[in-house]
Design an enzyme around this catalytic site. Structure first.
Site, mmCIF file in Angstrom:
data_model
loop_
_atom_site.group_PDB
_atom_site.id
_atom_site.type_symbol
_atom_site.label_atom_id
_atom_site.label_comp_id
_atom_site.label_asym_id
_atom_site.label_seq_id
_atom_site.Cartn_x
_atom_site.Cartn_y
_atom_site.Cartn_z
ATOM 1 N N GLY A 78 0.808 -1.213 0.000
ATOM 2 C CA GLY A 78 0.000 0.000 0.000
ATOM 3 C C GLY A 78 0.841 1.264 0.000
ATOM 4 O O GLY A 78 0.527 2.232 -0.700
ATOM 5 N N SER B 292 -5.972 0.805 5.911
ATOM 6 C CA SER B 292 -4.711 0.119 5.634
ATOM 7 C C SER B 292 -4.710 -0.147 4.139
ATOM 8 O O SER B 292 -5.295 -1.129 3.659
ATOM 9 C CB SER B 292 -4.610 -1.191 6.421
ATOM 10 O OG SER B 292 -4.522 -0.940 7.801
ATOM 11 N N THR B 293 -4.086 0.783 3.415
ATOM 12 C CA THR B 293 -4.173 0.709 1.956
ATOM 13 C C THR B 293 -3.531 -0.552 1.394
ATOM 14 O O THR B 293 -3.926 -1.031 0.330
ATOM 15 C CB THR B 293 -3.516 1.950 1.326
ATOM 16 O OG1 THR B 293 -2.187 2.077 1.835
ATOM 17 C CG2 THR B 293 -4.291 3.201 1.658
ATOM 18 N N CYS B 294 -2.535 -1.087 2.102
ATOM 19 C CA CYS B 294 -1.881 -2.296 1.589
ATOM 20 C C CYS B 294 -2.835 -3.484 1.595
ATOM 21 O O CYS B 294 -2.648 -4.452 0.866
ATOM 22 C CB CYS B 294 -0.630 -2.613 2.401
ATOM 23 S SG CYS B 294 -0.938 -2.855 4.157
ATOM 24 N N MET B 295 -3.870 -3.422 2.429
ATOM 25 C CA MET B 295 -4.855 -4.505 2.510
ATOM 26 C C MET B 295 -6.194 -4.109 1.894
ATOM 27 O O MET B 295 -7.157 -4.855 1.971
ATOM 28 C CB MET B 295 -5.070 -4.898 3.975
ATOM 29 C CG MET B 295 -3.829 -5.395 4.675
ATOM 30 S SD MET B 295 -3.178 -6.904 3.934
ATOM 31 C CE MET B 295 -4.503 -8.050 4.312
#
Length: 815
Positions: free
Chosen positions: A473, A781-784
């Site tokens: 993210g 949580s942009t990575c998720m």
């Protein structure tokens, strides 16, 4: 139409790569055969000249007259018109007197069709413009009555060829004649289109009012581009897919009816592909103006939906080989020439573009699909080509981003009490206020290694590393911000000395791209292209390539001429309107001026690039005046200078960097406007597809779609403006554009997690129902692709907090 030799392959649906060679290789076989036949004829005439000199001289004289096209044209008009178009004084009149008998006329028409196809043998092939200097084509292609009659016969032939499946005992000679006449039309009309601009094309060959009365089109002297596209699609579907042309159909050409039929099918495959691609190139250029046919008119029936060829379509080892190939010269002119001098008996060597396409074909398991995708990819819907492109990327990532061994070693070290990180990743620290300079210094040196995973740690303006581990993210956010900073021209802002923190927002690099009148981007041609500047363009090419490689949609919208360059194509005069419509209009208006009006302008063959720079369009151009006789040449030279020469060093450097990450052959699966969609998503979609996002959304932390807070959320998102919806998507995923294939293609799937409503001053949870503490903002949580939604008690509270969060434009630290 299936023959005995095809029976086994037809029943199994399997063909070898040797059988189904790519179009450039088939074209080379055809051209070599034609050149050898030409040489054999010349050698035969030379051998006969000793004993039959007068006869040979007469034959050569006759061939020269036929080659000029006048006789061919007059005969065609006379044979296929309801009334003879010959003048009474014509030398051909006595020869045509017997044609008053219908039976003789029919036999003459068949004979003429074969003779025309024979005369035009060397005009066939897949390259438009290869025979640009042919007097025969020049005569036939620009005589409208001849074109109309030829198309009328071709349309009738297409109708007959499409009825073949129901015909058990077809006349092989009649079928060969049908293929011959359609090949002749394709070669002639392809040549015709080289000299027709887009405006004239639409006036002459686009008849939207006739769509409901298509039959009327063929009763008049008109040609409809849509009819040509559909007729060719049906025939090419048979030649590419149903009963594909084999290499042996060209190599084993004999005089028997079956071999002749096979050869003529192969010839139409080449010439039909040439015309179909010429029309598709124009359709793409006119896409935002008018579409002379629907997009599905280009799709083969067998490729319009998923089939067995979609299962494991890629050969992994071939992808690895292709991706590691160097970036040698990959750009070809759209008009190419082969060496056709007397005495040559081999076709010109394969161009760099064609060699690249041949390499791409080797990556697909199904040779039929490989042949289609490397030369007429428009026969498959865009969404399916995107899936295949993603398969190529994922196959390459299995090698470049494989961390299995590194992870196993890390776990072994952990068991022995040693701390370590996963090796193989490129780790960089980026200061937010030095975003571009830090990025170039850290990443540009990687070259092709930029295809590996990159782990980013941001450093804020206070010199502190921002919280959060980059699981993907942070890198998405970084790449999105870097591309906005590097590609989008922005005014330099001054910061007062009293500004808190003393951090200047002044950009630390020049504008590498400028904005066209259409509000799209082109390379900034004010630079002189020195080595330092070219390094920046090479870096930007790698950055854009990395975005595509990681399937991250970004904001920049490029002009179509620049996208053509990414595809390795030359731009033409008509492409100028997609760069500067007003300049294109004024330049094109020179054609309609009188000789005196052109002389009064005082133009010469030079172009003023700036107040101090003048470029000669040809040697000595500053002393050559523009006249009525050479104005067409002047127009094309000006267009070529502005579209293909100006800024070429910057563009070439950009391409070198881009192709370090994404091989040129892969993006040639798409047209220019499709490549823009691949870069930044479909700009026809305003906001986001809320319903599509709802359909794939997952929930955790006790949330369920039936709960009021979830219903409030979707109501609020639906009520947002398109700009707010994109900000919401960016807040949740770090990218403001939805996935090209829909939210269902997101990995991991988007999720909403419920959190406590209140927290204390230190960010700790406060018991449910408490009236003290601070009401939390939504976080992510942009990575998720995860939205953390506090348990708000009303729709109004949810709206207020959500809009505040997405409008704050905070960094990753917010979550």
């Amino acid at each position: 139409q299936p023959t005995k030799r095809d029976s086994t392959n037809t029943s199994t649906g399997r063909y070898s790569r040797a059988d189904l060679q790519t179009l450039p290789k088939l074209d080379a076989l055809y051209q070599t055969g034609a050149l050898r036949a030409k040489k054999a004829t010349v050698d035969r005439l030379r051998s006969l000249s000793q004993s039959h000199g007068k006869h040979v001289t007469l034959l050569i004289s006759l061939a020269e007259k036929i080659g000029k096209g006048e006789w061919i044209q007059q005969l065609g008009n006379a044979l296929f018109s309801s009334t003879s178009s010959l003048q009474p004084s014509s030398s051909l009149m006595p020869l045509l007197a017997p044609l008053s008998f219908p039976s003789w006329q029919r036999q003459a028409q068949v004979a003429y069709t074969g003779a025309l196809a024979t005369v035009m043998t060397t005009c066939s092939g897949i390259k438009a413009g290869r025979n640009a200097a042919s007097p025969l084509l020049a005569r036939l292609a620009f005589h409208d009555p001849f074109l109309y009659r030829l198309w009328e016969r071709s349309f009738q032939s297409a109708t007959m060829l499409m009825s073949l499946p129901s015909s058990k005992a077809a006349d092989l000679s009649g079928l060969a004649s049908a293929y011959e006449i359609f090949s002749s039309f394709c070669d002639t009309f392809s040549h015709h289109l080289l000299a027709v601009n887009d405006d004239d094309f639409l006036k002459r060959y686009h008849h939207p009012a006739d769509d409901l009365a298509s039959e009327a089109i063929h009763a008049e002297d008109r040609i409809a581009a849509k009819d040509i596209v559909i007729s060719l699609k049906n025939i090419l579907n048979d030649l590419y897919w149903v009963q594909p042309v084999l290499a042996s159909d060209i190599m084993n050409s004999q005089d028997d009816p079956e071999s002749t039929l096979r050869f003529q099918r192969a010839r139409l495959l080449l010439s039909g592909t040439k015309l179909w691609n010429s029309l598709y190139e124009r359709w793409c250029r006119l896409y935002r103006v008018v579409q002379f046919c629907n997009e599905d008119c280009w799709w083969f029936p067998h490729l319009a939906s998923r089939g067995r060829h979609d299962n494991n379509p890629i050969i992994q080892s071939q992808v690895t080989t292709l991706a590691d190939q160097g970036n040698d010269a990959m750009d070809d002119s759209s008009v190419e020439s082969a060496n056709m001098d007397d005495g040559e008996n081999e076709a010109a060597p394969m161009s760099a573009n064609d060699a690249g396409g041949d390499a791409l074909a080797s990556t697909f398991r199904d040779p039929k699909m490989a042949r289609v995708l490397t030369y007429i990819p428009q026969a498959m819907p865009f969404s399916r080509r995107v899936n295949l492109f993603n398969s190529l990327l994922e196959s390459d990532k299995l090698r470049t981003q494989d961390e299995t061994t590194s992870f196993r070693q890390m776990m072994m070290n952990f068991e022995e009490g040693e701390e370590s990180e996963i090796s193989g990743r490129e780790r960089v620290k980026i200061r937010r206020d030095e975003l571009y300079s830090d990025s170039m210094q850290s990443l540009n040196r990687l070259g092709k290694r930029l295809r590996k995973r990159v782990q980013v740690t941001f450093v804020n303006k206070h010199g502190q590393e921002e919280a959060g581990i980059d699981g993907g993210g942070v890198f998405k956010e970084f790449l999105d911000d870097l591309i906005k900073d590097a590609f989008l021209p922005q005014p330099i802002t001054e910061v007062s000395e009293e500004d808190d923190g003393g951090i200047s927002t002044e950009r630390h690099h020049p504008d590498f791209f400028s904005v066209t009148p259409l509000q799209t981007l082109k390379v900034n041609t004010t630079f002189d292209g020195d080595y330092g500047i070219l390094l920046n363009y090479e870096f930007l090419g790698r950055v854009l390539g990395k975005a595509i490689y990681e399937s991250i949609l970004v904001e920049p919208q490029f002009c179509l001429p620049f996208l053509n360059k990414l595809l390795g194509k030359q731009n033409s005069l008509d492409d100028l309107k997609n760069l500067d419509p007003e300049y294109y209009k004024n330049l094109k208006s020179l054609r309609l001026m009188s000789a005196q009006e052109i002389n009064d302008l005082g133009l010469t063959f030079e172009l003023h690039e700036s107040a101090t720079t003048t470029i000669e369009l040809m040697p000595g151009g500053s002393n050559i005046p523009v006249t009525k006789e050479n104005v067409i040449q002047y127009i094309h030279l000006v267009s070529h200078q502005k579209m293909n020469v100006r800024g070429s060093r910057q563009t070439s450097a950009f391409l070198n960097g881009f192709r370090d990450i994404v091989p040129a052959q892969w993006v040639r699966l798409f047209s220019a406007y499709e490549l823009q969609k691949l870069i930044s998503g479909d700009d026809a979609v305003k906001g986001i597809d809320v319903q599509g996002m709802m359909n794939v959304m997952r929930y955790s932390g006790g949330l369920h779609p039936s709960q009021p807070i979830v219903q409030w959320l979707w109501q609020v998102v639906n009520e947002m403006t398109p700009d707010q919806q994109r900000k919401f998507l960016k807040f949740m995923t770090s990218c403001s554009r939805q996935p090209l294939l829909g939210f269902g293609s997101m990995v991991p799937a988007p999720c909403i997690q419920q959190t406590r409503l209140r927290e204390d001053d230190y960010g700790n949870d406060i018991a449910e129902g408490s009236a003290i503490g601070n009401v939390r903002l939504p976080t992510s949580s942009t990575c998720m692709n995860l939205l953390k939604l506090p348990k708000y008690t009303s729709k109004e509270m949810l709206r207020e907090k959500l809009l505040y969060a997405i409008e704050s434009a905070a960094g990753f630290e917010l979550s």
